[in-house]
Design a protein around this motif. Structure first.
Motif, PDB file in Angstrom:
ATOM      1  N   ARG A  29       2.119   3.311   7.148  1.00  0.00           N
ATOM      2  CA  ARG A  29       1.494   2.368   6.020  1.00  0.00           C
ATOM      3  C   ARG A  29       1.304   3.110   4.686  1.00  0.00           C
ATOM      4  O   ARG A  29       1.156   4.157   4.913  1.00  0.00           O
ATOM      5  N   CYS A  30       1.055   2.539   3.589  1.00  0.00           N
ATOM      6  CA  CYS A  30       0.996   3.302   2.259  1.00  0.00           C
ATOM      7  C   CYS A  30      -0.299   3.877   2.435  1.00  0.00           C
ATOM      8  O   CYS A  30      -1.461   3.015   2.687  1.00  0.00           O
ATOM      9  N   PRO A  31      -0.493   5.135   2.128  1.00  0.00           N
ATOM     10  CA  PRO A  31      -1.905   5.815   2.101  1.00  0.00           C
ATOM     11  C   PRO A  31      -2.924   5.395   0.911  1.00  0.00           C
ATOM     12  O   PRO A  31      -3.937   5.492   0.843  1.00  0.00           O
ATOM     13  N   HIS A  32      -1.994   4.758  -0.151  1.00  0.00           N
ATOM     14  CA  HIS A  32      -2.908   4.318  -1.259  1.00  0.00           C
ATOM     15  C   HIS A  32      -3.485   3.015  -1.178  1.00  0.00           C
ATOM     16  O   HIS A  32      -4.755   2.669  -1.372  1.00  0.00           O
ATOM     17  N   CYS A  33      -2.497   1.815  -0.460  1.00  0.00           N
ATOM     18  CA  CYS A  33      -3.069   0.674  -0.475  1.00  0.00           C
ATOM     19  C   CYS A  33      -3.081  -0.100   0.767  1.00  0.00           C
ATOM     20  O   CYS A  33      -3.805  -1.139   1.132  1.00  0.00           O
ATOM     21  N   GLY A  34      -2.453   0.829   1.824  1.00  0.00           N
ATOM     22  CA  GLY A  34      -2.581   0.288   3.306  1.00  0.00           C
ATOM     23  C   GLY A  34      -1.352  -0.835   3.489  1.00  0.00           C
ATOM     24  O   GLY A  34      -1.335  -1.332   4.863  1.00  0.00           O
ATOM     25  N   LEU A  65       8.046   5.333  -1.238  1.00  0.00           N
ATOM     26  CA  LEU A  65       7.549   4.415  -2.247  1.00  0.00           C
ATOM     27  C   LEU A  65       7.082   3.260  -1.501  1.00  0.00           C
ATOM     28  O   LEU A  65       7.796   2.806  -0.822  1.00  0.00           O
ATOM     29  N   CYS A  66       5.912   2.674  -1.858  1.00  0.00           N
ATOM     30  CA  CYS A  66       5.136   1.385  -1.396  1.00  0.00           C
ATOM     31  C   CYS A  66       5.840   0.354  -2.223  1.00  0.00           C
ATOM     32  O   CYS A  66       5.937   0.335  -3.516  1.00  0.00           O
ATOM     33  N   GLN A  67       6.194  -0.635  -1.368  1.00  0.00           N
ATOM     34  CA  GLN A  67       6.686  -2.002  -1.914  1.00  0.00           C
ATOM     35  C   GLN A  67       5.660  -2.678  -2.698  1.00  0.00           C
ATOM     36  O   GLN A  67       6.013  -3.580  -3.636  1.00  0.00           O
ATOM     37  N   ALA A  68       4.505  -2.554  -2.207  1.00  0.00           N
ATOM     38  CA  ALA A  68       3.399  -3.218  -2.961  1.00  0.00           C
ATOM     39  C   ALA A  68       2.790  -2.762  -4.302  1.00  0.00           C
ATOM     40  O   ALA A  68       2.691  -3.321  -5.297  1.00  0.00           O
ATOM     41  N   CYS A  69       2.401  -1.454  -4.238  1.00  0.00           N
ATOM     42  CA  CYS A  69       1.520  -0.918  -5.136  1.00  0.00           C
ATOM     43  C   CYS A  69       2.413   0.218  -5.870  1.00  0.00           C
ATOM     44  O   CYS A  69       2.178   0.479  -7.094  1.00  0.00           O
ATOM     45  N   VAL A  70       3.591   0.232  -5.504  1.00  0.00           N
ATOM     46  CA  VAL A  70       4.730   1.203  -5.991  1.00  0.00           C
ATOM     47  C   VAL A  70       4.187   2.773  -6.033  1.00  0.00           C
ATOM     48  O   VAL A  70       4.652   3.544  -7.068  1.00  0.00           O
TER      49      VAL A  70
HETATM   50 ZN   LIG Z   1       0.736   0.898  -1.853  1.00  0.00          ZN
END
Ligand SMILES: [Zn+2]
Length: 176
Positions: A29-34, A65-70
């Motif tokens: 998962r994205c380390p920034h937003c999960g 690259l996170c699809q949610a928070c980019v």
């Molecule tokens: Zn993210």
């Protein structure tokens, strides 16, 4: 931040892994937003081979690259220390010499690093000691309650190695 892929312990293994099985680097998962969907997003290169000649440089590091928070993140193999040019082994050798009472000048010379680099590593360990020691002792109580800074960190290096200790801290979201 789960930046480290623990199963990759040598640069040769890393280069083969990137070529044959890059999926093993993808974070869950994205380390920034999960968010659980991250795309591959190219790679950057860094000097990571410290051997004479540095034949394996430049070493690619995959980005996602996170699809949610980019936001982007990268995933390092265990053999490359985050944000550090030298690997954990060199850093550990320098810190161990310091913990045994060697002078900054002496250990920099013996380990072949710049004195300012040795001083930066020493200061980093002192600054982060309280937080690092708390988290490490919660996992390895046998490291003891020694109040003495030098004795505690000699224990850590003897029992765990600096690399393993930093991987645990990374997993516990304590950024080394
Ligand atoms: Zn993210």
């Amino acid at each position: 931040m789960h930046r480290i892929v623990e199963s990759i312990v040598s640069l040769a293994q890393h280069l083969v892994g990137i070529a044959t099985d890059p999926e093993q680097y993808r974070p869950a998962r994205c380390p920034h937003c999960g968010y659980a969907r991250v795309w591959r997003h190219g790679c950057y290169h860094r000097k990571a081979d410290r051997s004479a000649g540095g034949a394996l440089n430049p070493v690619p590091v995959l980005r996602f690259l996170c699809q949610a928070c980019v936001a982007t993140c990268s995933r390092l193999p265990a053999c490359i220390a985050p944000r550090r040019w030298y690997d954990w082994g060199v850093q550990q050798a320098v810190l161990m010499l310091l913990l045994l009472g060697e002078s900054l000048h002496g250990c920099a010379r013996r380990a072949g690093v710049d004195r300012r680099t040795a001083r930066r590593w020493r200061d980093w360990l002192h600054e982060r000691d309280t937080q690092f020691a708390f988290v490490l002792r919660s996992r390895w109580p046998e490291l003891g309650r020694v109040a003495d800074f030098n004795a505690f960190w000699r224990n850590v290096i003897d029992e765990l190695t600096l690399q393993q200790a930093m991987h645990w801290l990374d997993r516990e979201r304590v950024v080394p």
